[in-house]
Design a protein around this motif. Structure first.
Motif, short mmCIF file in Angstrom:
data_model
loop_
_atom_site.label_atom_id
_atom_site.label_comp_id
_atom_site.label_asym_id
_atom_site.label_seq_id
_atom_site.Cartn_x
_atom_site.Cartn_y
_atom_site.Cartn_z
N HIS A 86 0.83 -1.21 0.00
CA HIS A 86 0.00 0.00 0.00
C HIS A 86 0.87 1.26 0.00
CE1 HIS A 86 -2.97 2.97 1.07
NE2 HIS A 86 -2.38 3.19 2.24
N VAL A 87 1.82 1.29 0.90
CA VAL A 87 2.65 2.49 1.06
C VAL A 87 3.53 2.73 -0.17
CG1 VAL A 87 4.59 3.44 2.33
CG2 VAL A 87 2.66 2.47 3.56
N THR A 88 4.22 1.70 -0.61
CA THR A 88 5.16 1.93 -1.70
C THR A 88 4.43 2.27 -3.00
OG1 THR A 88 5.30 -0.46 -2.08
CG2 THR A 88 7.02 0.51 -0.75
N THR A 89 3.28 1.63 -3.24
CA THR A 89 2.57 1.94 -4.48
C THR A 89 2.04 3.36 -4.47
OG1 THR A 89 1.66 -0.26 -4.10
CG2 THR A 89 1.01 0.83 -6.11
N SER A 90 1.45 3.78 -3.34
CA SER A 90 0.85 5.11 -3.36
C SER A 90 1.92 6.19 -3.39
CB SER A 90 -0.13 5.29 -2.19
OG SER A 90 0.56 5.32 -0.99
N ILE A 91 3.02 6.00 -2.69
CA ILE A 91 4.03 7.06 -2.66
C ILE A 91 4.80 7.12 -3.99
CG2 ILE A 91 6.01 5.87 -1.65
CD1 ILE A 91 6.10 8.38 0.30
N ARG A 92 4.91 5.99 -4.67
CA ARG A 92 5.55 6.00 -5.99
C ARG A 92 4.79 6.88 -6.96
NH1 ARG A 92 6.73 0.25 -5.76
NH2 ARG A 92 4.82 -0.25 -6.88
N ALA A 93 3.48 6.73 -6.97
CA ALA A 93 2.66 7.50 -7.90
C ALA A 93 2.74 8.99 -7.55
CB ALA A 93 1.22 7.02 -7.85
N LYS A 94 2.68 9.30 -6.26
CA LYS A 94 2.73 10.71 -5.84
C LYS A 94 4.08 11.34 -6.18
CE LYS A 94 -0.39 10.29 -1.90
NZ LYS A 94 -0.39 10.24 -0.44
N ARG A 95 5.14 10.59 -5.97
CA ARG A 95 6.46 11.13 -6.26
C ARG A 95 6.61 11.44 -7.74
NH1 ARG A 95 11.45 10.80 -8.38
NH2 ARG A 95 10.37 9.47 -9.84
N LEU A 142 16.62 21.55 -1.24
CA LEU A 142 15.32 21.78 -0.59
C LEU A 142 14.19 21.77 -1.61
CD1 LEU A 142 16.47 24.25 2.18
CD2 LEU A 142 15.87 21.83 2.40
N GLN A 143 14.54 21.68 -2.90
CA GLN A 143 13.51 21.40 -3.90
C GLN A 143 13.43 19.90 -4.16
OE1 GLN A 143 12.78 24.22 -7.27
NE2 GLN A 143 14.84 24.93 -6.82
N THR A 144 14.57 19.23 -4.24
CA THR A 144 14.55 17.81 -4.62
C THR A 144 14.19 16.88 -3.45
OG1 THR A 144 16.96 17.73 -4.32
CG2 THR A 144 16.14 18.03 -6.55
N LEU A 145 14.61 17.25 -2.24
CA LEU A 145 14.37 16.35 -1.10
C LEU A 145 12.88 16.13 -0.80
CD1 LEU A 145 15.29 14.56 1.24
CD2 LEU A 145 15.81 16.61 2.55
N PRO A 146 12.08 17.20 -0.59
CA PRO A 146 10.68 16.94 -0.25
C PRO A 146 9.91 16.22 -1.36
CG PRO A 146 11.10 19.31 -0.39
CD PRO A 146 12.42 18.63 -0.50
N ARG A 147 10.17 16.57 -2.60
CA ARG A 147 9.44 15.93 -3.69
C ARG A 147 9.84 14.46 -3.81
NH1 ARG A 147 6.74 20.01 -7.25
NH2 ARG A 147 7.37 22.01 -6.39
N SER A 148 11.09 14.14 -3.50
CA SER A 148 11.55 12.75 -3.59
C SER A 148 11.10 11.92 -2.40
CB SER A 148 13.08 12.70 -3.65
OG SER A 148 13.54 13.32 -4.81
N SER A 149 11.00 12.54 -1.24
CA SER A 149 10.73 11.74 -0.06
C SER A 149 9.24 11.64 0.24
CB SER A 149 11.51 12.25 1.14
OG SER A 149 11.11 13.53 1.49
N THR A 150 8.59 12.76 0.55
CA THR A 150 7.17 12.68 0.88
C THR A 150 6.29 13.02 -0.32
OG1 THR A 150 7.38 14.92 1.73
CG2 THR A 150 7.38 13.14 3.34
N ALA A 151 6.92 13.30 -1.46
CA ALA A 151 6.19 13.65 -2.68
C ALA A 151 5.37 14.93 -2.48
CB ALA A 151 5.29 12.51 -3.13
N GLU A 152 5.88 15.81 -1.65
CA GLU A 152 5.21 17.10 -1.43
C GLU A 152 5.99 18.19 -2.15
OE1 GLU A 152 3.66 17.27 3.06
OE2 GLU A 152 5.71 16.55 2.87
N ARG A 153 5.29 19.28 -2.48
CA ARG A 153 6.00 20.43 -3.07
C ARG A 153 6.99 20.96 -2.05
NH1 ARG A 153 0.41 22.00 -5.07
NH2 ARG A 153 0.48 21.37 -7.25
N MET A 154 6.57 20.96 -0.81
CA MET A 154 7.47 21.34 0.28
C MET A 154 6.97 20.68 1.55
SD MET A 154 10.22 22.88 1.06
CE MET A 154 10.61 24.03 -0.27
N ASN A 155 7.90 20.25 2.39
CA ASN A 155 7.53 19.70 3.68
C ASN A 155 7.03 20.85 4.57
OD1 ASN A 155 10.49 20.23 3.26
ND2 ASN A 155 10.27 20.52 5.46
N PRO A 156 6.16 20.56 5.53
CA PRO A 156 5.60 21.67 6.33
C PRO A 156 6.64 22.56 7.02
CG PRO A 156 4.24 19.73 6.59
CD PRO A 156 5.43 19.30 5.78
N TYR A 157 7.67 21.98 7.62
CA TYR A 157 8.60 22.83 8.36
C TYR A 157 10.06 22.56 7.99
CZ TYR A 157 4.63 23.57 11.53
OH TYR A 157 3.42 23.87 12.07
#
Lengths: 483, 220
Positions: A29-38, A258-273
């Motif tokens: 579940h986790v790997t499939t959903s985060i792959r698509a988001k990333r 700080l652009q590549t890390l959040p998008r690669s890890s949590t698949a977010e444009r930016m981590n909250p903090y």
């Protein structure tokens, strides 16, 4: 680390993990959903590849000139009122932190999720002094309460579902069953209340860091929950343990990672903090800051022309989520703080225990990890190089008896694959030889030492006509030497 | 001293490991590294603010676009809606916003932690904001307060002026260079605190403020 926690070698741990249905479901579940988001998060940036290449170039440059940047970082941190400590290995790093904590006379420290302090088992070392390190990242708190190691760089508790987490919290926070449902928001709320008191009371915090800037002496933590902000802001003393490869030359360089890390890890444009601090700052935050610079096998890795690229890693965990091996066996099977493809190359280099020698074999060499890596580490090539070294070392030690089936087969393959003529001859020979074992187009129940292979893998039989023969029959040019 | 011994050993090993590959002048070599990514934005003012607003909305931020003259009223209304009787007002907060705090208990950002913890909300400005990532940066300057002030209360109201919004992260890094070099603590905030640690389900609000309100001032 106590004996009970010494993990099984991969080849024993992996089959056990494969039997765990709950783990398989959670991981899938986790790997499939985060792959698509990333994939979405990186595709959104038109300059993703340029950022990736810039990140690679900055890290390579830094590693080549690491001595310069470490000395500069030390000078800037000390000029800003911080204290820099150097630790050759885990034992030295732990000793430094234990002494600092003892000097403060506290029995409890708050801690923000850090791979590096996991790597050195700092919590275990502090426990020897009777000091409790309270993990404040929600997932780290969950695995701490469960008394288990984490299983994923980014989501350490992905092997636990909500019902299991609820049971842990009810017991740990001493709550009656009706006080807490298994709704994730309620579970997070319970952790917030429990930890808020700890944050306000804590006099000492221990953290890792994602980056440290040589130019300004600034340390940086990337996070989501706010526990990183709490730990780096509220206590009087902050102790940060940093691997020496985490330094970057300039403040500006952070604009890449700080652009590549959040998008690669949590698949977010930016981590909250994201928190940045430089030494100590009057009237805002801790009054004492200690930066512990850890070698722990890094300088030895740095000396290796192939392995050096491993040190570019920014710990995003994208390679875990795309890895077909990781997806099936999970993080614990790797028996290390660093699981997945990056762990398979990092652990043997940093830790280098004999049992780690098999980790580079925990890969299909499909290359998905390289494709997603935000600092373009060619993990498959490093895996192959490490396998070569393992074999060379075994041969050198004469641990490989003449007649070892795998070695003989691979040497044979090397001869057969060396020229097209030999390859085709081997193919013809195999076509004749395979007949007794072909069932429905698949090779089964191979004899002797080959049985181990065919028992667990579907190997397609060699077809009656090879592609090359088919091509020639149709009048195609012989490909030899052609592009 | 064993500390010096470790330092010398590590730096010695690092220098030996990089002996054949290091640059004669690292800073000069660093300056020539390829940076083919975007460092200047392409959006005009209105489009930039729209993108910023869109990103914030995606994060679950309550965004209000308004004119400078209306900031005090809007702050007061939002504080009322959150039933915030006890508000952190940092040193350097513009006097024009003061009417919003009438009838409320206020504490300054340099109050002790337990006083900040007891507050319902905090008000702040920002140093720069990034449209593409929906990020607000605080550097502890006037009107921003010390870090604990924007961390302990459960609601954070942040006033962002249009002129502070840049499109891309590299533009923001350039604006923050001076504060970073001066050793100022800097915090980037991109939405309310969140976790996805339980079955990857996103939960807004763990340790930081669970509510983030951005008042985007279009004519300032």
């Amino acid at each position: 680390m106590s004996d009970a926690r010494i993990p099984l070698p991969f080849h024993e741990a992996a089959p056990a993990a494969l039997e765990d249905g709950q783990l398989r479901r959670n991981l899938a579940h986790v790997t499939t959903s985060i792959r698509a988001k990333r994939a979405d998060a990186t595709a959104e940036l038109p300059d993703w590849e340029a950022l990736r290449q810039a990140g690679k170039a900055i890290k390579d440059h830094t590693l080549r000139n690491l001595g310069t940047y470490l000395r500069r970082l030390e000078a800037r941190v000390e000029a800003a009122g911080g204290t820099v400590h150097w630790a050759r290995d885990a034992a030295e790093a732990n000793r430094i932190v234990r002494d600092l904590v003892a000097a403060e006379g506290v029995r409890e420290v708050v801690k923000v999720k850090s791979m590096t302090t996991d790597e050195i088992d700092l919590n275990g070392a502090l426990a020897e002094d009777g000091v409790v390190a309270i993990e404040t990242d929600l997932a780290e708190l969950i695995v701490q309460l469960a008394e288990e190691p984490s299983s994923h760089i980014l989501v350490p508790a992905i092997h636990k579902n909500r019902a299991e987490i609820r049971r842990l919290f009810l017991e740990a926070f001493d709550l009656p069953p009706e006080a807490l449902s298994d709704d994730p928001a309620e579970l997070a709320g319970a952790a917030r209340r429990f930890l808020r008191e700890r944050f306000l009371e804590a006099r000492v915090a221990v953290s890792g860091a994602n980056f440290a800037v040589a130019e300004t002496g600034t340390t940086c933590i990337v996070e989501s929950e706010g526990n990183g902000r709490m730990c780096t802001t509220l206590p009087e003393t902050l102790i940060t343990v940093l691997g020496i490869e985490k330094v970057v030359p300039t403040w500006r360089d952070l604009e890449v990672f700080l652009q590549t890390l959040p998008r690669s890890s949590t698949a977010e444009r930016m981590n909250p903090y994201t928190s940045f601090w430089t030494g100590v700052h009057g009237g805002d935050g801790p009054r004492a800051f200690h930066l512990v610079l850890l070698d722990g096998g890094r300088s030895a890795t740095l000396a290796d022309d192939v392995g050096r690229a491993t040190l570019r890693c920014i710990r995003c965990s994208a390679c875990l989520n795309v890895c077909p091996i990781y997806e099936r066996v999970g993080g614990h099977a790797y028996g290390s703080t660093y699981p997945g493809p990056i762990g398979a190359i990092l652990t043997p280099q940093l830790r280098g225990e004999p049992r780690d020698g098999e980790l580079p074999y925990a890969s299909t060499l499909c290359g998905a990890c390289y494709d997603v890596c935000p600092v373009a580490i060619d993990i498959p090539s490093i895996l192959v190089d490490m396998r070569r070294r393992t074999v060379d070392a075994r041969r050198a030690e004469r641990a490989l008896p003449v007649g070892d089936a795998v070695d003989a087969a691979l040497r044979g393959a090397a001869v057969a694959f060396a020229t097209p003529r030999r390859y085709e001859a081997a193919q013809r020979l195999a076509r004749l030889g395979q007949a007794p074992w072909v069932r429905g187009g698949v090779l089964r129940n191979l004899p002797g030492p080959l049985a181990g292979w065919s028992d667990v893998r579907d190997l397609r039989a060699i077809p009656r006509q090879a592609f090359r023969d088919w091509w020639r029959e149709r009048g195609g040019a012989d490909g030899e030497g052609d592009a | 001293m064993s500390g010096d011994e470790a330092r010398d050993a590590i730096l010695g090993a690092v220098d030996a490991a990089t002996d054949a590959v290091r640059d004669g002048d690292p800073d000069a070599a660093h300056a020539t590294l390829a940076r083919d990514y975007r460092s200047v934005g392409a959006l005009d003012g209105a489009a930039r603010l729209d993108r910023f607003e869109g990103r914030l909305v995606d994060y679950g931020v309550d965004v209000v676009r308004l004119r400078a003259a209306d900031v005090a009223d809007a702050l007061g209304a939002r504080l009322d809606r959150r039933r915030a009787a006890h508000v952190v007002v940092p040193r350097g907060t513009p006097d024009a916003w003061r009417p919003a705090f009438a009838g409320r208990t206020t504490v300054r950002d340099d109050a002790p932690h337990d006083a900040l913890e007891a507050a319902d909300a905090t008000v702040s400005g920002c140093a720069v904001a990034v449209a593409e990532t929906g990020t607000i940066a605080l550097d502890g300057g006037p009107g921003m307060g010390r870090r604990a002030a924007s961390l302990l209360p459960d609601v954070h109201l942040c006033v962002v002026r249009a002129s502070q919004v840049v499109e891309l992260l590299p533009e923001a890094q350039a604006r923050l260079q001076e504060a970073a070099a001066a050793g100022a603590p800097i915090t980037w905030i991109s939405g309310p605190s969140a976790t996805s640690d339980i079955e990857l389900e996103r939960v807004a609000g763990v340790h930081g403020p669970r509510t983030l309100v951005v008042l985007l001032v279009e004519d300032a």
